[in-house]
Scaffold this active site. Structure first.
Site, PDB file in Angstrom:
ATOM      1  N   ASN A 103      -1.747 -99.010 -92.982  1.00 30.23           N
ATOM      2  CA  ASN A 103      -1.952 -97.644 -92.500  1.00 30.23           C
ATOM      3  C   ASN A 103      -1.879 -96.695 -93.682  1.00 30.23           C
ATOM      4  O   ASN A 103      -1.231 -96.979 -94.678  1.00 30.23           O
ATOM      5  CB  ASN A 103      -0.848 -97.276 -91.495  1.00 30.23           C
ATOM      6  CG  ASN A 103      -1.037 -95.885 -90.909  1.00 30.23           C
ATOM      7  OD1 ASN A 103      -2.156 -95.489 -90.582  1.00 30.23           O
ATOM      8  ND2 ASN A 103       0.044 -95.117 -90.797  1.00 30.23           N
ATOM      9  N   HIS A 105      -0.714 -92.764 -94.522  1.00 26.67           N
ATOM     10  CA  HIS A 105       0.050 -91.664 -93.940  1.00 26.67           C
ATOM     11  C   HIS A 105       0.058 -90.493 -94.923  1.00 26.67           C
ATOM     12  O   HIS A 105       0.329 -90.697 -96.111  1.00 26.67           O
ATOM     13  CB  HIS A 105       1.484 -92.123 -93.640  1.00 26.67           C
ATOM     14  CG  HIS A 105       2.281 -91.062 -92.963  1.00 26.67           C
ATOM     15  ND1 HIS A 105       2.098 -90.737 -91.630  1.00 26.67           N
ATOM     16  CD2 HIS A 105       3.231 -90.218 -93.429  1.00 26.67           C
ATOM     17  CE1 HIS A 105       2.911 -89.746 -91.317  1.00 26.67           C
ATOM     18  NE2 HIS A 105       3.606 -89.411 -92.383  1.00 26.67           N
ATOM     19  N   SER A 132       0.754 -92.031 -98.647  1.00 27.47           N
ATOM     20  CA  SER A 132       1.276 -93.390 -98.826  1.00 27.47           C
ATOM     21  C   SER A 132       0.429 -94.370 -98.029  1.00 27.47           C
ATOM     22  O   SER A 132       0.057 -94.083 -96.887  1.00 27.47           O
ATOM     23  CB  SER A 132       2.710 -93.494 -98.272  1.00 27.47           C
ATOM     24  OG  SER A 132       3.529 -92.446 -98.739  1.00 27.47           O
ATOM     25  N   ASP A 141       5.829 -95.536 -89.212  1.00 26.45           N
ATOM     26  CA  ASP A 141       5.617 -95.040 -90.578  1.00 26.45           C
ATOM     27  C   ASP A 141       6.699 -95.542 -91.542  1.00 26.45           C
ATOM     28  O   ASP A 141       6.985 -94.898 -92.551  1.00 26.45           O
ATOM     29  CB  ASP A 141       5.543 -93.498 -90.612  1.00 26.45           C
ATOM     30  CG  ASP A 141       4.341 -92.971 -89.835  1.00 26.45           C
ATOM     31  OD1 ASP A 141       3.308 -93.660 -89.806  1.00 26.45           O
ATOM     32  OD2 ASP A 141       4.440 -91.876 -89.251  1.00 26.45           O
TER      33      ASP A 141
HETATM   34  C1  GRF Z   1      -5.749 -88.602 -92.723  1.00 27.15           C
HETATM   35  O1  GRF Z   1      -5.086 -87.519 -93.309  1.00 27.15           O
HETATM   36  C2  GRF Z   1      -4.803 -89.740 -92.501  1.00 27.15           C
HETATM   37  O2  GRF Z   1      -3.844 -89.858 -93.501  1.00 27.15           O
HETATM   38  C3  GRF Z   1      -4.143 -89.348 -91.212  1.00 27.15           C
HETATM   39  O3  GRF Z   1      -5.177 -88.789 -90.432  1.00 27.15           O
HETATM   40  C4  GRF Z   1      -6.182 -88.270 -91.289  1.00 27.15           C
HETATM   41  C5  GRF Z   1      -7.461 -88.953 -90.925  1.00 27.15           C
HETATM   42  O4  GRF Z   1      -8.571 -88.451 -91.609  1.00 27.15           O
HETATM   43  N1  GRF Z   1      -3.488 -90.471 -90.606  1.00 27.15           N
HETATM   44  P1  GRF Z   1      -9.949 -89.223 -91.615  1.00 27.15           P
HETATM   45  O5  GRF Z   1     -10.312 -89.516 -90.176  1.00 27.15           O
HETATM   46  O6  GRF Z   1      -9.774 -90.476 -92.410  1.00 27.15           O
HETATM   47  O7  GRF Z   1     -10.915 -88.272 -92.245  1.00 27.15           O
END
Ligand code: GRF
Length: 218
Positions: A103, A105, A132, A141
């Site tokens: 994932n 984050h 991260s 997370d």
């Molecule tokens: C990103 O900031 C990711 O870290 C978070 O949600 C957002 C998703 O953006 N979990 P995208 O759909 O990849 O443009």
């Protein structure tokens, strides 16, 4: 060749960064829990198979998780990549894919797990923020961290300007982390800690770009 499945819920910019990165893997499918996710069209335009498992069609979270597991396993991926996937996945799902589930984050974990990370970073007054990539465990997370990137928090930042600065780094570190996984460079030591066997030219585990004020405001 190894294969990955990417899970999205919206815009799909991290997914796009992964698709553009020429990773040593085939993207077997992009799956969204939302039919309206903009990332689906983006994936299709790149010739990637897309699927929707709409969470609203399931009464219980476990049923949704089971359907999603089934769809993913049809593709038999080596790695499942959560790229802006905005559903909390149940313990059974996570245990099923543990060790092959990553994932991204938008914070320097373990700071600011959960939602609204940029707002919370601004409210906390931190001077350094970032993102991260981590393995997913049943601790939200909280799984082992693969790579982080730091960015400065600048005077006058809004949630949006800070989010954009962090997002640019997300697009750098996620393909890097996935590449390391596919190259077999991520190992767990006897003490359970993650060891990254990265080549020396990889830029280190911490990417900390020295943004000038002018660049950051672009
Ligand atoms: C990103 O900031 C990711 O870290 C978070 O949600 C957002 C998703 O953006 N979990 P995208 O759909 O990849 O443009």
């Amino acid at each position: 060749m190894k294969s990955i499945v990417i899970l999205i819920s919206g815009r799909g910019s991290n997914m796009e960064a992964l698709l553009q990165a020429r990773l040593p893997a085939r993207t077997a499918a992009v799956i969204s829990n939302r039919p309206e996710a903009a990332g689906l069209a983006l994936a299709s335009s790149r010739g990637v198979t897309t699927e929707v498992v709409d969470h609203r069609a399931f009464e219980a979270r476990e049923r949704f998780d089971a359907a999603l597991t089934e769809r993913i396993e049809r593709a038999r991926p080596d790695l499942v990549v959560l790229a802006g996937f905005m559903r909390v996945l149940g313990d059974e799902f996570v245990r099923h894919f543990e060790g092959r589930l990553l994932n991204i984050h938008p914070s320097l974990l373990p700071l600011f797990p959960g939602l609204h990370t940029h707002r919370r970073a601004l409210a906390a007054g931190v001077r350094v923020h970032g993102c991260s990539v981590h393995f997913v465990t049943t601790h939200l997370d909280g799984g082992p961290i693969v790579i982080q990137a730091a960015v400065p928090v600048l005077l006058g930042d809004s949630e949006e300007t800070l989010a954009a600065r962090v997002l640019a780094q997300e697009h750098r570190i996620y393909p890097q982390a996935v590449r390391w996984f596919l190259e077999g460079r991520l190992h767990f030591g006897a003490d359970g800690r993650l060891v990254v066997d990265a080549p020396e030219d990889a830029g280190g585990f911490l990417i900390a770009p020295a943004l000038s004020q002018a660049e950051a405001n672009d």
